[in-house]
Design a protein around this motif. Structure first.
Motif, PDB file in Angstrom:
ATOM      1  N   LEU A   1       0.979  -1.084   0.223  1.00 23.95           N
ATOM      2  CA  LEU A   1      -0.021  -0.032  -0.207  1.00 23.95           C
ATOM      3  C   LEU A   1       0.931   1.267  -0.033  1.00 23.95           C
ATOM      4  O   LEU A   1       1.844   1.177   0.614  1.00 23.95           O
TER       5      LEU A   1
ATOM      6  N   ARG B   1       0.486   5.765  -0.934  1.00 24.60           N
ATOM      7  CA  ARG B   1      -0.143   6.832  -1.606  1.00 24.60           C
ATOM      8  C   ARG B   1       0.572   8.025  -2.058  1.00 24.60           C
ATOM      9  O   ARG B   1       1.669   8.064  -1.716  1.00 24.60           O
TER      10      ARG B   1
ATOM     11  N   TYR C   1       2.377   5.426  -4.109  1.00 23.60           N
ATOM     12  CA  TYR C   1       1.402   4.616  -4.895  1.00 23.60           C
ATOM     13  C   TYR C   1       2.137   3.776  -5.766  1.00 23.60           C
ATOM     14  O   TYR C   1       2.465   2.484  -5.801  1.00 23.60           O
TER      15      TYR C   1
ATOM     16  N   ALA D   1      -3.060   1.737  -4.120  1.00 23.67           N
ATOM     17  CA  ALA D   1      -3.405   3.197  -3.645  1.00 23.67           C
ATOM     18  C   ALA D   1      -3.983   2.868  -2.053  1.00 23.67           C
ATOM     19  O   ALA D   1      -5.141   2.528  -2.151  1.00 23.67           O
TER      20      ALA D   1
ATOM     21  N   GLU E   1      -7.950   3.557  -1.645  1.00 24.36           N
ATOM     22  CA  GLU E   1      -8.657   2.506  -2.090  1.00 24.36           C
ATOM     23  C   GLU E   1      -9.024   1.398  -1.214  1.00 24.36           C
ATOM     24  O   GLU E   1      -9.934   0.699  -1.400  1.00 24.36           O
TER      25      GLU E   1
END
Ligand code: F6R
Length: 368
Positions: A226, A228, A232, A254, A257
């Motif tokens: 994971l 971001r 990401y 991401a 999500e």
């Protein structure tokens, strides 16, 4: 020729401080101005650009995704990133004011080459970021910015990835210089980039625990990643390395999500790597990712957390904390991807696999 290492992959991962330093070398004149003399476009043309489209495949495309965050931030030009094989069969809206930037280690990837030709047919200007002198893609592009990673022999890409991010950052800064001046801003980021090779070395020097974790995971069936913002694409690259090298099912998401689906995959014992943004990140991104770690940990995930030195917020929710040196948020991928490469290499080795030549893969994909 493996420089004392057992495999090319290990050598190339350990070469990464040089790959970045050499890609930065010789880009500025005595006044500190960036000089890119193979752009193949006038400064006037570069000022007229209204959009950038980055085309690439695989790891090179993840480098492009990282670049998008930086180039849009610095140069305020819209950037799209598209897989070359998708781009070439679309009817993209591009024209003479579009700069199509291809990224390719080999310079021979068929789909990337065809995407460049497609872009040229549509009138776009083309620049190639490439690691191989005289290869087809730079020859067919208007301009080129070479990465200086040195030959990459192992099939899976590592040092080229870091060099590609570095080169695309130089390109972004060059666009700032040409379009807005802002010499101070450019010089500041360049000096932060110059500090990165030593920081990569620090990460490499601290990999003992990561290797140990990997060796105990040889039976693992699936690993999630994971991240971001720029973390990401790093998560996706970490997953790709693990698929390629260790044949383990791996997915990068991401972090935002999670609640939209992937959190359903979390069951007790599921290993999850989390690439944590710097505590200084804008928009409170750090806190959001820390909450994600907390959420998956509460559902039993085994959390393997990559976080900056001094970031204590992650500690209560981390089964393992892997430290990277502090750096500006946009430069962090050059550090945070390294433990993921080392993890994949070590797990592959623990499984007795051929890390340099994974099954079914070729170094350069010259067919469709
Ligand atoms: C992944 C990997 C591939 C390449 C891709 C593009 O480890 O090596 O995904 O990144 O095939 O290759 P180049 O950069 O040569 O166009």
């Amino acid at each position: 020729e493996k420089g004392g290492y057992d495999t090319f992959m290990e050598k190339e991962i350990n070469d990464q401080p040089h790959a970045v330093a050499d890609t930065l070398l010789g880009r500025t004149d005595e006044r500190g101005h960036l000089v890119l003399d193979e752009m193949g476009m006038s400064e006037e043309d570069l000022r007229a650009i209204t959009k950038i489209v980055i085309v690439a495949c695989g790891t090179a495309a993840y480098a492009g995704m990282v670049a998008k965050y930086a180039i849009e931030r610095w140069a305020r030009i819209p950037v799209e990133v598209e897989l070359a094989h998708e781009f070439r069969y679309r009817d993209p809206v591009i024209d003479e004011q579009t700069l199509v930037v291809s990224i390719s280690q080999s310079g021979e990837t068929m789909d990337t080459l065809m995407a460049v030709r497609h872009a040229k047919d549509l009138g776009a200007r083309t620049i190639s970021i490439c690691n191989t002198h005289g290869s087809t893609i730079p020859r067919e592009s208007d301009g080129v910015l070479y990465t200086h990673a040195g030959p990459e022999i192992a099939v899976a890409s590592t040092k080229a990835f870091l060099a590609q991010i570095t080169a695309s950052y130089i390109l972004g800064l060059y666009l700032v210089q040409v379009r807005e001046g802002n010499e101070e801003g450019v010089a500041e980021v360049m000096s932060e980039l110059q500090a990165i090779p030593d920081k990569i070395q620090q990460v490499l020097d601290g990999m003992d625990r990561v290797k140990e974790i990997a060796r105990f995971m040889a039976d693992t069936r699936a690993v999630l990643f994971l991240g971001r913002h720029v973390g990401y694409p790093v998560a996706m690259e970490g997953a790709l390395k693990l698929k390629e090298l260790a044949y383990i099912h791996a997915e990068g998401f991401a972090a935002g999500e999670l609640k939209h689906g992937p959190i359903a995959l979390i069951e007790p014992g599921q290993p999850v790597f989390i690439v944590v943004p710097s505590p200084d990140s804008e928009h409170g991104l750090h806190g959001k990712v820390v909450s994600n770690i907390q959420e998956i940990r509460a559902r039993g995930a085994r959390t393997l957390v990559i976080a900056e030195e001094g970031d204590e917020d992650v500690v209560p929710f981390a089964d393992e904390v892997i430290r990277i040196p502090r750096s500006p948020a946009l430069l962090a991928p050059l550090l945070s991807v390294v433990p993921l490469q080392v993890f994949a290499l070590e797990l592959s080795t623990a499984k007795g696999l051929d890390v340099d030549q994974p099954r079914n893969l070729a170094k350069s994909v010259t067919v469709e």
